[in-house]
Motif scaffolding. Structure first.
Motif, PDB file in Angstrom:
ATOM      1  N   THR A  43     -17.885  -4.399  -1.060  1.00 51.26           N
ATOM      2  CA  THR A  43     -19.042  -3.499  -1.154  1.00 51.26           C
ATOM      3  C   THR A  43     -20.187  -4.119  -0.362  1.00 51.26           C
ATOM      4  O   THR A  43     -21.086  -4.769  -0.911  1.00 51.26           O
ATOM      5  N   GLN A  86       0.868  -1.176   0.000  1.00 53.04           N
ATOM      6  CA  GLN A  86       0.000   0.000   0.000  1.00 53.04           C
ATOM      7  C   GLN A  86       0.907   1.229   0.000  1.00 53.04           C
ATOM      8  O   GLN A  86       2.037   1.171   0.514  1.00 53.04           O
ATOM      9  N   PHE A 116       6.342  -0.235   7.123  1.00 54.96           N
ATOM     10  CA  PHE A 116       5.837   0.858   7.957  1.00 54.96           C
ATOM     11  C   PHE A 116       6.205   0.591   9.418  1.00 54.96           C
ATOM     12  O   PHE A 116       5.976  -0.499   9.941  1.00 54.96           O
ATOM     13  N   THR A 143     -20.263  -9.783   2.468  1.00 54.12           N
ATOM     14  CA  THR A 143     -19.899  -8.573   1.762  1.00 54.12           C
ATOM     15  C   THR A 143     -19.803  -8.967   0.286  1.00 54.12           C
ATOM     16  O   THR A 143     -20.242 -10.057  -0.081  1.00 54.12           O
ATOM     17  N   LEU A 152     -21.125   1.396  -0.158  1.00 52.96           N
ATOM     18  CA  LEU A 152     -19.925   2.224  -0.292  1.00 52.96           C
ATOM     19  C   LEU A 152     -18.931   1.566  -1.236  1.00 52.96           C
ATOM     20  O   LEU A 152     -18.438   0.469  -0.953  1.00 52.96           O
ATOM     21  N   ILE A 198       3.898  -1.055  12.044  1.00 58.20           N
ATOM     22  CA  ILE A 198       3.710  -2.498  11.883  1.00 58.20           C
ATOM     23  C   ILE A 198       4.961  -3.242  12.359  1.00 58.20           C
ATOM     24  O   ILE A 198       4.882  -4.247  13.072  1.00 58.20           O
TER      25      ILE A 198
HETATM   26  C1  LIG Z   1     -16.536  -6.751   6.846  1.00 60.48           C
HETATM   27  C2  LIG Z   1     -15.982  -5.641   5.990  1.00 60.48           C
HETATM   28  C3  LIG Z   1     -16.835  -4.780   5.350  1.00 60.48           C
HETATM   29  C4  LIG Z   1     -16.338  -3.758   4.537  1.00 60.48           C
HETATM   30  N1  LIG Z   1     -17.214  -2.954   3.877  1.00 60.48           N
HETATM   31  C5  LIG Z   1     -16.745  -2.039   2.989  1.00 60.48           C
HETATM   32  C6  LIG Z   1     -17.625  -1.279   2.177  1.00 60.48           C
HETATM   33  O1  LIG Z   1     -18.842  -1.385   2.317  1.00 60.48           O
HETATM   34  N2  LIG Z   1     -17.107  -0.454   1.250  1.00 60.48           N
HETATM   35  C7  LIG Z   1     -15.760  -0.286   1.082  1.00 60.48           C
HETATM   36  O2  LIG Z   1     -15.345   0.499   0.231  1.00 60.48           O
HETATM   37  N3  LIG Z   1     -14.890  -0.994   1.842  1.00 60.48           N
HETATM   38  C8  LIG Z   1     -15.343  -1.858   2.784  1.00 60.48           C
HETATM   39  N4  LIG Z   1     -14.478  -2.589   3.539  1.00 60.48           N
HETATM   40  C9  LIG Z   1     -13.046  -2.496   3.253  1.00 60.48           C
HETATM   41  C10 LIG Z   1     -12.295  -1.669   4.253  1.00 60.48           C
HETATM   42  O3  LIG Z   1     -12.586  -0.320   4.105  1.00 60.48           O
HETATM   43  C11 LIG Z   1     -10.822  -2.000   4.000  1.00 60.48           C
HETATM   44  O4  LIG Z   1     -10.630  -3.289   4.483  1.00 60.48           O
HETATM   45  C12 LIG Z   1      -9.907  -1.025   4.679  1.00 60.48           C
HETATM   46  O5  LIG Z   1      -9.933   0.192   3.997  1.00 60.48           O
HETATM   47  C13 LIG Z   1      -8.462  -1.557   4.709  1.00 60.48           C
HETATM   48  O6  LIG Z   1      -8.025  -1.866   3.421  1.00 60.48           O
HETATM   49  P1  LIG Z   1      -7.363  -3.296   3.089  1.00 60.48           P
HETATM   50  O7  LIG Z   1      -8.296  -4.330   3.557  1.00 60.48           O
HETATM   51  O8  LIG Z   1      -6.967  -3.286   1.669  1.00 60.48           O
HETATM   52  O9  LIG Z   1      -6.077  -3.345   4.021  1.00 60.48           O
HETATM   53  P2  LIG Z   1      -4.661  -2.702   3.718  1.00 60.48           P
HETATM   54  O10 LIG Z   1      -4.825  -1.287   3.297  1.00 60.48           O
HETATM   55  O11 LIG Z   1      -3.908  -3.611   2.841  1.00 60.48           O
HETATM   56  O12 LIG Z   1      -4.034  -2.682   5.150  1.00 60.48           O
HETATM   57  C14 LIG Z   1      -3.443  -3.843   5.714  1.00 60.48           C
HETATM   58  C15 LIG Z   1      -2.806  -3.452   7.036  1.00 60.48           C
HETATM   59  O13 LIG Z   1      -1.769  -2.499   6.816  1.00 60.48           O
HETATM   60  C16 LIG Z   1      -1.966  -1.373   7.659  1.00 60.48           C
HETATM   61  N5  LIG Z   1      -1.479  -0.199   6.968  1.00 60.48           N
HETATM   62  C17 LIG Z   1      -1.753   0.190   5.703  1.00 60.48           C
HETATM   63  N6  LIG Z   1      -1.077   1.327   5.427  1.00 60.48           N
HETATM   64  C18 LIG Z   1      -0.376   1.657   6.521  1.00 60.48           C
HETATM   65  C19 LIG Z   1       0.506   2.727   6.848  1.00 60.48           C
HETATM   66  N7  LIG Z   1       0.804   3.690   5.968  1.00 60.48           N
HETATM   67  N8  LIG Z   1       1.063   2.746   8.067  1.00 60.48           N
HETATM   68  C20 LIG Z   1       0.766   1.783   8.960  1.00 60.48           C
HETATM   69  N9  LIG Z   1      -0.069   0.747   8.717  1.00 60.48           N
HETATM   70  C21 LIG Z   1      -0.628   0.688   7.510  1.00 60.48           C
HETATM   71  C22 LIG Z   1      -3.469  -1.327   7.897  1.00 60.48           C
HETATM   72  O14 LIG Z   1      -3.791  -0.638   9.099  1.00 60.48           O
HETATM   73  C23 LIG Z   1      -3.799  -2.805   7.997  1.00 60.48           C
HETATM   74  O15 LIG Z   1      -3.519  -3.277   9.283  1.00 60.48           O
HETATM   75  C24 LIG Z   1     -14.943  -3.600   4.382  1.00 60.48           C
HETATM   76  C25 LIG Z   1     -14.076  -4.467   5.052  1.00 60.48           C
HETATM   77  C26 LIG Z   1     -14.582  -5.472   5.843  1.00 60.48           C
HETATM   78  C27 LIG Z   1     -13.632  -6.381   6.544  1.00 60.48           C
END
Ligand SMILES: Cc1cc2nc3c(=O)[nH]c(=O)nc-3n(C[C@H](O)[C@H](O)[C@H](O)COP(=O)(O)OP(=O)(O)OC[C@H]3O[C@@H](n4cnc5c(N)ncnc54)[C@H](O)[C@@H]3O)c2cc1C
Length: 555
Positions: free
Chosen positions: A501, A216, A224, A551, A467, A227
């Protein structure tokens, strides 16, 4: 002091690891969860002699130490072994200590066993009781052999069933039995702690590997600092839990007077760390950890379920206190006696807030909540149209909005109370949260047309949004979205894939983030669209998650 394993123990670890790598991987653990046991794994474990290795040679075992057994159990824990290795080993040793050749002979012949972990009368849920050949329980006076009661569905398989000593066949009674049963519980605690330590290390490895692979913001998330620091802390804590578990095992092997106290400490600490390590690995997986196809959710559920086998894990703290300070251990109630009569602060809510709480409770009490919850868990859709419309009629969707926009004008505290009551009821309210969020956004920055046409329908509970932010490569780094919005005369053509979504299959429109200008820096070329879900070309694929919630992936 020497904390290294012997060459024989190293060899045992290698052989056990080979066996478990073959017979207990993610796919097999998933298969075993439904029936609570992996019979092929169990046969392999029996063939290797693990369940009875720590029974004296004179009684047909291999005469190994508890430490030797623990080496195999650590591997078993790391591979989420779906078989009663710890339980059978503990029961075999208990029966051997008491000279109970029957039912010990059934275990020596390859049978499995389990032990009810609470003493005294009554039913209690016992791991592997639904499949074990031998079940023993202690009713407070006698050790009895019993049949399993009704099977129970658990968080992570484990073939749970009720066990009640009443009506069982008495195997032995007397003070020797009481002491032997207590020792069996300590052995179970220490061996389970070792298994949890193995699980902690494995789950940490899964998290670290994911953090190395997942990118990311243009970098592996493992780069990061926040982490890295959490992983470094956890690495040390996992090591500490493993050492404490082995110290308890060693103390039991040596008959040290501290053994029982150490077993309780190890049980508490290793459970705590397994939960924490699995929780952080899940966190690092972001949303993906919740998807059933990723293994980390297996670790999370196994860590939690194992920890609950003894009941509320906090009870172990009382056991530890009793071992350290005997009967003078302060009971939890005592800590309140020194309370000053006037504390200076007052956390009670105002009468008007409590009146609002009562109003919300009455509203909830009038709804068929049990039926609504049952439906939500059956379908995975955390939304119920009947309940949603009823709460919209009461104005709860817009409790905090100004009255001129159709809200109730309630304070932030009142809104917290509303949410406390909704969450406390167990009613599914994802739809409420999403609708309120989209509505509030339109209120602030929607067009006049949207405010006039969409907002009233959201407030009335007639329509709902979903969303569309997250994408496969844009989660935390949401501005990295790749979904394209291309101008086509008066229209837009939108192409791309959205992840997670939630509620897309129920929603009337999607609030969607797309890249409308690829020629400017990534945070600048973005536009939010409000798109009807019946627009031709939208496809929705369901995704099941760990908590049972549905989801979607949306194209
Ligand atoms: C049940 C559920 C419902 C959801 N519903 C929706 C929805 O309706 N619409 C929608 O758009 N999304 C939805 N989401 C998605 C949610 O918004 C994302 O999971 C969230 O934005 C995190 O993105 P990712 O899963 O890709 O994790 P990543 O972005 O890959 O993150 C993985 C880990 O890395 C950490 N991390 C990332 N960047 C950094 C940084 N710069 N510094 C430190 N730590 C970092 C994060 O905190 C996390 O622990 C849903 C998720 C779940 C589980």
């Amino acid at each position: 002091m020497d904390l290294s394993l012997t060459p024989d123990q190293d060899a045992l670890r290698e052989a056990t690891t080979r066996l478990y790598a073959k017979e207990s991987h993610g796919e097999r653990v998933r298969e075993a969860e439904a029936r609570g046991l992996d019979p092929v794994l169990w046969d392999a474990v029996v063939q290797m002699g693990l369940p009875v290795m720590a029974v004296p040679e004179s009684q047909g075992g291999a005469g190994a130490s508890l430490t030797d057994l623990a080496v195999a159990v650590e591997v078993h824990g790391a591979h989420l072994g779906s078989a009663p290795l710890v339980e059978t080993a503990v029961v075999a040793r208990l029966l051997a200590r008491l000279g109970l050749d029957e039912p010990l002979s059934r275990i020596m012949a390859g049978g499995s066993a389990t032990l009810r972990l609470t003493a005294g009368p009554g039913r209690s849920v016992t791991a592997y009781a639904a499949v074990a050949d031998v079940i023993v329980a202690y009713d407070g006076t006698s050790l009895v052999s019993v049949a399993a009661g009704p099977a129970r569905k658990g968080l992570a398989g484990l073939a749970l069933a009720d066990v009640d000593p009443a009506g069982g066949t008495v195997l032995a009674a007397g003070t020797e039995v009481t002491a032997s049963y207590a020792l069996a519980l300590d052995e179970w605690r220490a061996l389970t702690a070792v298994a949890q330590a193995g699980l902690s290390r494995a789950t940490l490895d899964v998290g670290v590997q994911y953090a190395k692979d997942r990118h990311q913001f243009g970098a592996p998330i493992a780069s990061f600092q926040t982490i890295q620091h959490r992983f470094a802390d956890l690495h040390a804590r996992v090591d500490s839990s493993r050492l404490l578990a082995y110290q308890a095992i060693w103390a039991l092997d040596e008959g040290e007077p501290t053994a029982a106290g150490l077993a309780a400490q190890a049980s508490w600490w290793c459970g705590e760390i397994a939960d924490e390590a699995a929780g952080f690995s899940l966190h690092v997986h972001g949303g993906y950890g919740f998807m059933l196809e990723y293994d980390v959710q297996l670790h999370v559920r196994r860590a939690k379920a194992t920890r609950l086998l003894l009941g509320d894990p906090r009870q172990e703290l009382q056991v530890i206190a009793e071992h350290r300070w005997g009967a003078s251990a302060p009971s939890p109630e005592l800590s309140h006696t020194a309370r000053p009569t006037r504390a200076g602060m007052d956390f009670r809510f105002e009468p008007e807030t409590e009146a609002f709480r009562s109003e919300v409770r009455s509203f909830i009490a009038e709804q068929p909540i049990d039926e609504i919850i049952r439906r939500a868990h059956a379908t995975g859709t955390m939304h119920d149209w009947g309940f949603h419309r009823a709460l919209c009629d009461k104005g709860y969707l817009a409790a905090g909005w100004p009255t001129e926009f159709g809200g109730l004008g309630r304070s932030a505290i009142d809104q917290c109370v509303l949410m406390q009551e909704f969450y406390g009821s167990g009613a599914p309210i994802d739809g409420l949260n999403i609708a309120a969020m989209v509505g509030a956004t339109l209120l602030v920055c929607g067009s006049d047309e949207q405010k006039a046409t969409v907002l009233p329908r959201i407030l009335a509970g007639e329509v709902m949004g979903c969303l569309g932010y997250s994408e496969p490569d844009a989660g935390s780094d949401v501005a990295a979205v790749a979904t394209k919005a291309i101008r086509d005369g008066e229209d837009w053509v939108i192409e791309g894939q959205k992840m997670f979504t939630t509620m897309a299959h129920e929603a009337h429109f999607v609030f969607l983030l797309a890249r409308s200008n690829p020629d400017v820096p990534k945070h600048k070329g973005l536009t939010m669209f409000l798109i009807p879900m019946d627009t031709p070309g939208i496809e929705i694929t369901p995704v099941e998650t760990m908590g049972g919630e549905r989801t979607n992936i949306t194209f």
